[in-house]
Design a protein around this motif. Structure first.
Motif, PDB file in Angstrom:
ATOM      1  N   VAL A   1      55.901  32.187  25.928  1.00 37.85           N
ATOM      2  CA  VAL A   1      54.818  33.162  25.900  1.00 37.85           C
ATOM      3  C   VAL A   1      55.015  34.113  27.078  1.00 37.85           C
ATOM      4  O   VAL A   1      55.033  33.679  28.231  1.00 37.85           O
ATOM      5  CB  VAL A   1      53.433  32.486  25.984  1.00 37.85           C
ATOM      6  CG1 VAL A   1      52.327  33.534  25.959  1.00 37.85           C
ATOM      7  CG2 VAL A   1      53.241  31.476  24.859  1.00 37.85           C
ATOM      8  N   ASN A   2      55.190  35.392  26.753  1.00 45.32           N
ATOM      9  CA  ASN A   2      55.330  36.432  27.775  1.00 45.32           C
ATOM     10  C   ASN A   2      54.022  37.197  27.886  1.00 45.32           C
ATOM     11  O   ASN A   2      53.468  37.633  26.870  1.00 45.32           O
ATOM     12  CB  ASN A   2      56.444  37.414  27.412  1.00 45.32           C
ATOM     13  CG  ASN A   2      57.797  36.761  27.337  1.00 45.32           C
ATOM     14  OD1 ASN A   2      58.136  35.919  28.160  1.00 45.32           O
ATOM     15  ND2 ASN A   2      58.579  37.129  26.338  1.00 45.32           N
ATOM     16  N   ILE A   3      53.547  37.377  29.112  1.00 47.20           N
ATOM     17  CA  ILE A   3      52.326  38.133  29.339  1.00 47.20           C
ATOM     18  C   ILE A   3      52.720  39.559  29.725  1.00 47.20           C
ATOM     19  O   ILE A   3      53.427  39.781  30.705  1.00 47.20           O
ATOM     20  CB  ILE A   3      51.482  37.514  30.478  1.00 47.20           C
ATOM     21  CG1 ILE A   3      51.235  36.030  30.208  1.00 47.20           C
ATOM     22  CG2 ILE A   3      50.171  38.282  30.647  1.00 47.20           C
ATOM     23  CD1 ILE A   3      50.598  35.719  28.884  1.00 47.20           C
ATOM     24  N   LEU A   4      52.253  40.508  28.924  1.00 50.66           N
ATOM     25  CA  LEU A   4      52.547  41.916  29.162  1.00 50.66           C
ATOM     26  C   LEU A   4      51.489  42.527  30.084  1.00 50.66           C
ATOM     27  O   LEU A   4      50.370  42.030  30.175  1.00 50.66           O
ATOM     28  CB  LEU A   4      52.570  42.679  27.837  1.00 50.66           C
ATOM     29  CG  LEU A   4      53.507  42.126  26.758  1.00 50.66           C
ATOM     30  CD1 LEU A   4      53.340  42.919  25.467  1.00 50.66           C
ATOM     31  CD2 LEU A   4      54.953  42.139  27.228  1.00 50.66           C
ATOM     32  N   ASP A   5      51.845  43.623  30.738  1.00 49.91           N
ATOM     33  CA  ASP A   5      50.918  44.309  31.632  1.00 49.91           C
ATOM     34  C   ASP A   5      50.020  45.306  30.897  1.00 49.91           C
ATOM     35  O   ASP A   5      49.218  45.982  31.530  1.00 49.91           O
ATOM     36  CB  ASP A   5      51.694  45.053  32.728  1.00 49.91           C
ATOM     37  CG  ASP A   5      52.330  44.096  33.716  1.00 49.91           C
ATOM     38  OD1 ASP A   5      51.803  42.990  33.909  1.00 49.91           O
ATOM     39  OD2 ASP A   5      53.364  44.462  34.301  1.00 49.91           O
TER      40      ASP A   5
ATOM     41  N   GLY B   1      43.960  39.077  35.274  1.00 51.49           N
ATOM     42  CA  GLY B   1      43.548  37.888  36.014  1.00 51.49           C
ATOM     43  C   GLY B   1      42.580  37.011  35.238  1.00 51.49           C
ATOM     44  O   GLY B   1      41.736  36.337  35.832  1.00 51.49           O
ATOM     45  N   CYS B   2      42.685  37.019  33.941  1.00 48.11           N
ATOM     46  CA  CYS B   2      41.792  36.242  33.081  1.00 48.11           C
ATOM     47  C   CYS B   2      41.709  34.789  33.567  1.00 48.11           C
ATOM     48  O   CYS B   2      42.737  34.124  33.712  1.00 48.11           O
ATOM     49  CB  CYS B   2      42.306  36.276  31.643  1.00 48.11           C
ATOM     50  SG  CYS B   2      41.351  35.269  30.497  1.00 48.11           S
ATOM     51  N   PRO B   3      40.492  34.271  33.814  1.00 43.04           N
ATOM     52  CA  PRO B   3      40.356  32.904  34.307  1.00 43.04           C
ATOM     53  C   PRO B   3      40.760  31.849  33.271  1.00 43.04           C
ATOM     54  O   PRO B   3      41.008  30.697  33.624  1.00 43.04           O
ATOM     55  CB  PRO B   3      38.872  32.793  34.664  1.00 43.04           C
ATOM     56  CG  PRO B   3      38.194  33.849  33.862  1.00 43.04           C
ATOM     57  CD  PRO B   3      39.205  34.948  33.693  1.00 43.04           C
ATOM     58  N   LEU B   4      40.852  32.233  32.015  1.00 41.45           N
ATOM     59  CA  LEU B   4      41.223  31.292  30.951  1.00 41.45           C
ATOM     60  C   LEU B   4      42.688  31.438  30.546  1.00 41.45           C
ATOM     61  O   LEU B   4      43.113  30.888  29.534  1.00 41.45           O
ATOM     62  CB  LEU B   4      40.313  31.495  29.734  1.00 41.45           C
ATOM     63  CG  LEU B   4      38.838  31.204  30.003  1.00 41.45           C
ATOM     64  CD1 LEU B   4      37.987  31.670  28.842  1.00 41.45           C
ATOM     65  CD2 LEU B   4      38.633  29.739  30.285  1.00 41.45           C
ATOM     66  N   ARG B   5      43.438  32.157  31.326  1.00 37.93           N
ATOM     67  CA  ARG B   5      44.845  32.444  31.035  1.00 37.93           C
ATOM     68  C   ARG B   5      45.648  31.173  30.741  1.00 37.93           C
ATOM     69  O   ARG B   5      46.292  31.067  29.708  1.00 37.93           O
ATOM     70  CB  ARG B   5      45.444  33.206  32.206  1.00 37.93           C
ATOM     71  CG  ARG B   5      46.910  33.438  32.121  1.00 37.93           C
ATOM     72  CD  ARG B   5      47.406  34.075  33.415  1.00 37.93           C
ATOM     73  NE  ARG B   5      48.851  34.148  33.407  1.00 37.93           N
ATOM     74  CZ  ARG B   5      49.542  35.217  33.725  1.00 37.93           C
ATOM     75  NH1 ARG B   5      48.930  36.314  34.090  1.00 37.93           N
ATOM     76  NH2 ARG B   5      50.851  35.200  33.701  1.00 37.93           N
ATOM     77  N   ASP B   6      45.633  30.213  31.660  1.00 42.38           N
ATOM     78  CA  ASP B   6      46.425  28.995  31.484  1.00 42.38           C
ATOM     79  C   ASP B   6      45.974  28.203  30.264  1.00 42.38           C
ATOM     80  O   ASP B   6      46.797  27.692  29.509  1.00 42.38           O
ATOM     81  CB  ASP B   6      46.362  28.120  32.735  1.00 42.38           C
ATOM     82  CG  ASP B   6      47.080  28.741  33.915  1.00 42.38           C
ATOM     83  OD1 ASP B   6      47.936  29.632  33.708  1.00 42.38           O
ATOM     84  OD2 ASP B   6      46.778  28.347  35.058  1.00 42.38           O
TER      85      ASP B   6
ATOM     86  N   ILE C   1      48.801  39.960  25.575  1.00 38.93           N
ATOM     87  CA  ILE C   1      48.010  40.477  26.688  1.00 38.93           C
ATOM     88  C   ILE C   1      46.725  39.668  26.748  1.00 38.93           C
ATOM     89  O   ILE C   1      46.439  38.862  25.849  1.00 38.93           O
ATOM     90  CB  ILE C   1      47.700  41.978  26.513  1.00 38.93           C
ATOM     91  CG1 ILE C   1      46.891  42.216  25.235  1.00 38.93           C
ATOM     92  CG2 ILE C   1      48.966  42.804  26.514  1.00 38.93           C
ATOM     93  CD1 ILE C   1      46.366  43.640  25.088  1.00 38.93           C
ATOM     94  N   PHE C   2      45.948  39.890  27.790  1.00 41.73           N
ATOM     95  CA  PHE C   2      44.622  39.278  27.909  1.00 41.73           C
ATOM     96  C   PHE C   2      43.571  40.373  27.943  1.00 41.73           C
ATOM     97  O   PHE C   2      43.879  41.542  28.188  1.00 41.73           O
ATOM     98  CB  PHE C   2      44.542  38.404  29.162  1.00 41.73           C
ATOM     99  CG  PHE C   2      45.279  37.110  29.002  1.00 41.73           C
ATOM    100  CD1 PHE C   2      44.726  36.066  28.293  1.00 41.73           C
ATOM    101  CD2 PHE C   2      46.545  36.950  29.534  1.00 41.73           C
ATOM    102  CE1 PHE C   2      45.407  34.874  28.121  1.00 41.73           C
ATOM    103  CE2 PHE C   2      47.238  35.762  29.368  1.00 41.73           C
ATOM    104  CZ  PHE C   2      46.661  34.718  28.663  1.00 41.73           C
ATOM    105  N   THR C   3      42.331  39.995  27.712  1.00 44.69           N
ATOM    106  CA  THR C   3      41.249  40.987  27.669  1.00 44.69           C
ATOM    107  C   THR C   3      40.979  41.595  29.035  1.00 44.69           C
ATOM    108  O   THR C   3      40.543  42.737  29.125  1.00 44.69           O
ATOM    109  CB  THR C   3      39.949  40.369  27.114  1.00 44.69           C
ATOM    110  OG1 THR C   3      39.617  39.213  27.891  1.00 44.69           O
ATOM    111  CG2 THR C   3      40.102  39.996  25.652  1.00 44.69           C
ATOM    112  N   ILE C   4      41.219  40.828  30.104  1.00 47.76           N
ATOM    113  CA  ILE C   4      41.042  41.352  31.462  1.00 47.76           C
ATOM    114  C   ILE C   4      42.204  40.882  32.337  1.00 47.76           C
ATOM    115  O   ILE C   4      42.727  39.789  32.127  1.00 47.76           O
ATOM    116  CB  ILE C   4      39.704  40.907  32.098  1.00 47.76           C
ATOM    117  CG1 ILE C   4      39.619  39.377  32.155  1.00 47.76           C
ATOM    118  CG2 ILE C   4      38.524  41.514  31.375  1.00 47.76           C
ATOM    119  CD1 ILE C   4      38.444  38.850  32.961  1.00 47.76           C
TER     120      ILE C   4
END
Length: 84
Positions: free
Chosen positions: A75-79, A49-54, A44-47
């Motif tokens: 890499v799977n991004i979970l909701d 639409g994380c701008p640093l995702r890629d 997951i990401f901290t927010i």
């Protein structure tokens, strides 16, 4: 043969550039699955639409791909919502 502990240890070298904390200690890595030499990481990401995702995803892939014996990394991004 690749094992989960080796992958987790390697991921401790991948840092969130804004927070300066690695992705494992931040709790962003939810699961590591290994099928022979293929690694799948659920995170997951901290927010949303994380701008640093890629950037972070490429760092994770490069880091895990550098482990001897790893053939592929997904890499799977979970909701899920991150909380500290």
């Amino acid at each position: 043969m690749v094992d989960k502990d080796t992958v987790i240890t390697a991921l401790r070298d991948v840092y969130d550039p804004e927070l300066g904390i690695n992705v494992v200690d931040l709790g962003l890595i939810k699961e590591v699955k290994i099928d022979n030499s293929d690694v799948t990481i659920d995170m997951i990401f901290t927010i949303p639409g994380c701008p640093l995702r890629d950037y972070m995803m490429s760092q994770i892939k490069e880091t895990v791909e550098s482990i001897e014996g790893v053939k592929s990394v997904t890499v799977n991004i979970l909701d899920d919502v991150w909380s500290w």
